[in-house]
Scaffold this active site. Structure first.
Site, mmCIF file in Angstrom:
data_model
loop_
_atom_site.group_PDB
_atom_site.id
_atom_site.type_symbol
_atom_site.label_atom_id
_atom_site.label_comp_id
_atom_site.label_asym_id
_atom_site.label_seq_id
_atom_site.Cartn_x
_atom_site.Cartn_y
_atom_site.Cartn_z
ATOM 1 N N ALA B 33 -1.749 79.883 21.311
ATOM 2 C CA ALA B 33 -0.582 80.686 20.918
ATOM 3 C C ALA B 33 -0.601 81.038 19.428
ATOM 4 O O ALA B 33 -0.114 82.095 19.023
ATOM 5 C CB ALA B 33 0.702 79.938 21.275
ATOM 6 N N ASN B 49 -0.090 70.433 18.781
ATOM 7 C CA ASN B 49 0.732 71.155 19.757
ATOM 8 C C ASN B 49 1.305 72.401 19.084
ATOM 9 O O ASN B 49 1.877 72.310 17.989
ATOM 10 C CB ASN B 49 1.862 70.238 20.241
ATOM 11 C CG ASN B 49 2.558 70.775 21.484
ATOM 12 O OD1 ASN B 49 2.749 71.981 21.624
ATOM 13 N ND2 ASN B 49 2.923 69.871 22.374
ATOM 14 N N HIS B 138 -4.838 66.589 30.655
ATOM 15 C CA HIS B 138 -4.533 66.367 29.238
ATOM 16 C C HIS B 138 -3.389 65.376 29.089
ATOM 17 O O HIS B 138 -2.682 65.081 30.049
ATOM 18 C CB HIS B 138 -4.142 67.683 28.562
ATOM 19 C CG HIS B 138 -2.782 68.203 28.961
ATOM 20 N ND1 HIS B 138 -2.514 68.752 30.203
ATOM 21 C CD2 HIS B 138 -1.603 68.250 28.289
ATOM 22 C CE1 HIS B 138 -1.251 69.129 30.276
ATOM 23 N NE2 HIS B 138 -0.658 68.822 29.133
ATOM 24 N N HIS B 253 2.242 51.469 25.090
ATOM 25 C CA HIS B 253 3.096 50.822 24.092
ATOM 26 C C HIS B 253 2.306 49.715 23.415
ATOM 27 O O HIS B 253 1.722 48.872 24.101
ATOM 28 C CB HIS B 253 4.342 50.222 24.755
ATOM 29 C CG HIS B 253 5.341 51.241 25.207
ATOM 30 N ND1 HIS B 253 6.289 50.986 26.177
ATOM 31 C CD2 HIS B 253 5.554 52.512 24.790
ATOM 32 C CE1 HIS B 253 7.033 52.068 26.346
ATOM 33 N NE2 HIS B 253 6.613 53.007 25.537
ATOM 34 N N GLU B 292 22.350 56.220 39.688
ATOM 35 C CA GLU B 292 21.372 55.777 38.691
ATOM 36 C C GLU B 292 21.749 56.259 37.290
ATOM 37 O O GLU B 292 21.602 55.528 36.313
ATOM 38 C CB GLU B 292 19.982 56.297 39.057
ATOM 39 C CG GLU B 292 19.352 55.633 40.287
ATOM 40 C CD GLU B 292 19.809 56.224 41.611
ATOM 41 O OE1 GLU B 292 20.702 57.088 41.624
ATOM 42 O OE2 GLU B 292 19.259 55.815 42.648
HETATM 43 O O1 LIG Z 1 5.377 69.315 26.440
HETATM 44 P P1 LIG Z 1 5.470 69.883 27.833
HETATM 45 O O2 LIG Z 1 4.410 69.338 28.751
HETATM 46 O O3 LIG Z 1 5.573 71.376 27.875
HETATM 47 O O4 LIG Z 1 6.891 69.362 28.352
HETATM 48 C C1 LIG Z 1 7.101 68.246 29.156
HETATM 49 O O5 LIG Z 1 7.065 67.021 28.424
HETATM 50 C C2 LIG Z 1 8.075 66.855 27.428
HETATM 51 C C3 LIG Z 1 7.941 65.462 26.834
HETATM 52 O O6 LIG Z 1 8.129 64.445 27.801
HETATM 53 C C4 LIG Z 1 9.474 67.062 28.006
HETATM 54 O O7 LIG Z 1 10.433 67.032 26.973
HETATM 55 C C5 LIG Z 1 9.562 68.407 28.741
HETATM 56 O O8 LIG Z 1 10.843 68.508 29.360
HETATM 57 C C6 LIG Z 1 8.462 68.442 29.810
HETATM 58 O O9 LIG Z 1 8.509 69.660 30.512
HETATM 59 O O1 LIG Z 2 22.926 58.946 48.964
HETATM 60 P P1 LIG Z 2 22.057 60.178 48.987
HETATM 61 O O2 LIG Z 2 22.820 61.415 48.633
HETATM 62 O O3 LIG Z 2 21.262 60.321 50.253
HETATM 63 O O4 LIG Z 2 20.971 59.897 47.851
HETATM 64 C C1 LIG Z 2 21.011 60.384 46.550
HETATM 65 O O5 LIG Z 2 21.888 59.623 45.729
HETATM 66 C C2 LIG Z 2 21.531 58.254 45.522
HETATM 67 C C3 LIG Z 2 22.513 57.665 44.535
HETATM 68 O O6 LIG Z 2 22.492 58.300 43.283
HETATM 69 C C4 LIG Z 2 20.088 58.128 45.015
HETATM 70 O O7 LIG Z 2 19.730 56.768 44.953
HETATM 71 C C5 LIG Z 2 19.116 58.878 45.917
HETATM 72 O O8 LIG Z 2 17.817 58.817 45.364
HETATM 73 C C6 LIG Z 2 19.591 60.325 46.038
HETATM 74 O O9 LIG Z 2 18.710 61.062 46.873
#
Ligand SMILES: O=P(O)(O)O[C@H]1O[C@H](CO)[C@@H](O)[C@H](O)[C@H]1O
Ligand SMILES: O=P(O)(O)O[C@H]1O[C@H](CO)[C@@H](O)[C@H](O)[C@H]1O
EC number: 2.7.7.12
Lengths: 323, 323
Positions: B33, B49, B138, B253, B292
Site C-alpha cells: 500500500a 504494517n 503470516h 507470552h 459470556e
Molecule cells: O490486522 P488485521 O489482520 O487486518 O486485523 C485483525 O487483527 C487485529 C488484531 O487482533 C484486530 O484488531 C482486527 O479486528 C482483526 O480483523
Molecule cells: O442459548 P443460545 O442462544 O442457544 O446460545 C447463545 O448464547 C449463549 C449464552 O451467551 C452462548 O453460550 C452460546 O454460545 C450462544 O450461541
C-alpha cells in the site's frame, strides 16, 4: 479504519422470517423439546430453557488437592423470555406499550429469581452474528448461586469508588457525561444513553437511569414508560446505522440479590450494556481476535466518533418511515 | 452440547488460494500500500504494517481533569511476518525446517523490538473466522510502550505465586499436568501441549517448555527443533479434527523486556496460547456472546473431553496422508 478489508463478510439474511411457524419452539402453540406445548400467549412469555447451562442441583466437585486446581459448583436456572407472539418483529419494530410490557416482565423475573439467587443475568443475543439460534424476538435469564466474574469486577469498582468519593461511581459518571456532551447519544427525562469513555466494541452504549436506582424492580411506572421510549429510539438508530436488523448482545446489571439483598448496595447503579459487533457495514464486523485476546482491546473508532454518528441518525425506523 | 443448532453457519472457503498472486501485498515481489516492493523472499519476511494500530510517536492525551477520565498514550510499532513465500500453505503443511525458520524469526524480532519496548506481542490470526484478512501464511508483531492488560494479569499472578510458593507458577502447573495426564495432548523431549484446566474456548491449548525459559530468544537449537516438530503435530491434529484448515488466534507470552529487561523476571515461564473458535464442525463455532460478555465464560465441553478428542487424532495431515 483506513485499512482495506479483504476479510470475512457475514452471510446476509436470505430468508424472510415467517410471522408464525408451528415448528419454532418459541412460537405460541408450538411444542417444545421437552414435549410441553406453549400457550397461545399474546404479550411476553417466560419458560424454562430446555437446554439449561445452569442447573439447581449441580454436584459439588469435591475438595481440591492443589492450590492451582480449584473448582466450585455453579448452580442456577436458565429461562427464556419471548418478547412478542410474532417471529417477524424485533424490539425497535414493537410499540412503546409492547416494549413497556417487556420491561415489566424483566422487573418481575428479577424479583422472582432474585428471591433465591444472588445474581440474575438478563441478556439478549440479537442476530445470527451474535450466536442467536432463533429469530423469534426473545432474551434469556440466567440466575446463579454466585456472582459471575463481570459482576464481581463491577462490585469491586463501585464499592471502592463509593468508599473513596462518597457517591455511586455511575451517578457521577452520568453527570460528567451530561456536562461533557461529546459521548451522549440520547437523553430523556429519566434516562441517558452514551458511548462510554471505555468502549471497546464499535457503537457500544451504556443505558443509565438519571435517578439513583439499584435494580430493575425499583423503577417507577414513569421511568418504565420513558425507558421503553428511549430503548425504541436507540434500537431504531442502531437499525438505521447500516439499514439492517442491527445485531448486538445486551444485558442488565444491578445490585446483587438473594440472601444478601438486604445489605447495603447503595454503591450500585442499575445499567444496561449494549455490545454490537458491526464496524464498517451490515456485513463487515469487528473481530476481537489476536491482539485483543492475547494482550488488550484496541479500538477502530473513538467513542466520540461513534456517539456523533449515532446522534445524527433519525429516530424513525428505515423500514417504517417514508424515504 | 445437546442443544439443537439452528443458528449461524460460517461461509465455507469457496475459492482455492493461488500459490502466487502479484496483487496480494504479502507475496514476494508484490507492491504494498505504501508503494514499496517486496523482495523475492524465500523463507520468512518481516516488514512494517502499512496500517499500524500503534505508532512510535503517538501524542500524549494531556493531563486528566477527573479521576473517571484517565487516558495515556499508547506507543509502539506493528510488524507483519510472512511465514513462507507461498500463499497456499499453512504452518501444518510446512516442513519442520521451515517451521524452525519461523521460530528463529520470532526469537529475533522479540530480541530486536524488546531492546526498546517492554512488551512484544507475537500473534497469528488464522482463518477468515478469526478476522484474518489475507490468506497468505503470516503473523503479526505489535510492540508496545506499556504492558497490555493480559500481560499485566499474568505478571501479577506469576509474581504472587512465586513469592508464595518459591517457584514459577507454570513450572509447577506443567509438572502437575504431566502427573494427572487427562488434559495432556502432546509431549516431547522439551515441550508439553495441554488443554488448560481454565480453558474457555473449545479445544484451547497451552504450549509450554519443560525447562524454565523466560523468553523466546533463550530457546536452545534443540528446543527450537523440537518446538517446530510439536507445533506441526498440534496444528495437524487441529486440521484433522474437522478436516478443515482449522482457524485460531495464537500468541506468545514471555517475560517483559525493554529498559527493565535486566530485572528479576524468574517468575515468568514462556508459553503460547491457542484459542480456536470451532465447536461442533468446520462451520459451527462457539459464540462468546451475551452471558459470556456480560457475566462469565461458560464451557460447552470440558477440558478433559477436548484433550481426549485431540489426543485421539492422527499426527498425519488429512490432506497429506492416504485415506
Ligand atoms: O490486522 P488485521 O489482520 O487486518 O486485523 C485483525 O487483527 C487485529 C488484531 O487482533 C484486530 O484488531 C482486527 O479486528 C482483526 O480483523
Ligand atoms: O442459548 P443460545 O442462544 O442457544 O446460545 C447463545 O448464547 C449463549 C449464552 O451467551 C452462548 O453460550 C452460546 O454460545 C450462544 O450461541
Amino acid at each position: 479504519m483506513k485499512r482495506p478489508w479483504q476479510g470475512q463478510v457475514e452471510p446476509p439474511l436470505l430468508t424472510p422470517v415467517p410471522r408464525h411457524d408451528p415448528h419454532n419452539p418459541l412460537c405460541p402453540g408450538a411444542t417444545r423439546a421437552n414435549g410441553e406445548v406453549n400457550p397461545h400467549y399474546e404479550g411476553t412469555f417466560l419458560f424454562d430453557n430446555d437446554f439449561p447451562a445452569l442447573q439447581p442441583d449441580a454436584p459439588s466437585p469435591g475438595p481440591s488437592d492443589h492450590p492451582l486446581f480449584q473448582a466450585e459448583a455453579a448452580r442456577g436456572v436458565c429461562k427464556v423470555m419471548c418478547f412478542h407472539p410474532w417471529s417477524d418483529v424485533t424490539l425497535p419494530l414493537m410499540s412503546v406499550p409492547e416494549i413497556r410490557a417487556v420491561i415489566d416482565a424483566w422487573a418481575s423475573v428479577t424479583e422472582e429469581l432474585g428471591a433465591q439467587y444472588p445474581w440474575v443475568q438478563i441478556f439478549e443475543n440479537k442476530g445470527a452474528m451474535m450466536g442467536c439460534s432463533n429469530p423469534h424476538p426473545h432474551c434469556q435469564v440466567w440466575a446463579s448461586s454466585f456472582l459471575p466474574d463481570v459482576a464481581q469486577r463491577e462490585e469491586r469498582s463501585q464499592r471502592a469508588y463509593q468508599s473513596q468519593h462518597g457517591e455511586p461511581l455511575l451517578m457521577e459518571y452520568g453527570r460528567q457525561e451530561l456536562l461533557r456532551k461529546d459521548r451522549l447519544v440520547l437523553t430523556s427525562e429519566h434516562w441517558l444513553v452514551l458511548v462510554p469513555f471505555w468502549a471497546v466494541w464499535p457503537f457500544q452504549t451504556l443505558l443509565l437511569p438519571r435517578r439513583h436506582v439499584r435494580r430493575l424492580p425499583e423503577l417507577t411506572p414513569a421511568e418504565r414508560d420513558d425507558l421503553a421510549s428511549i430503548m425504541k429510539k436507540l434500537l431504531t438508530k442502531y437499525d438505521n446505522l447500516f439499514e439492517t436488523s442491527f445485531p448486538y448482545s445486551m444485558g442488565w446489571h444491578g445490585a446483587p440479590m438473594g440472601s444478601e439483598a438486604g445489605a447495603n448496595w447503595d454503591h450500585w447503579q442499575l445499567h444496561a450494556h449494549y455490545y454490537p459487533p458491526l464496524l464498517r457495514s451490515a456485513t463487515v464486523r469487528k473481530f476481537m481476535v489476536g491482539y485483543e485476546m492475547l494482550a488488550q482491546a484496541q479500538r477502530d473508532l473513538t467513542p466520540e466518533q461513534a456517539a456523533e454518528r449515532l446522534r445524527a441518525l433519525p429516530e424513525v425506523h428505515y423500514r417504517l418511515g417514508q424515504k
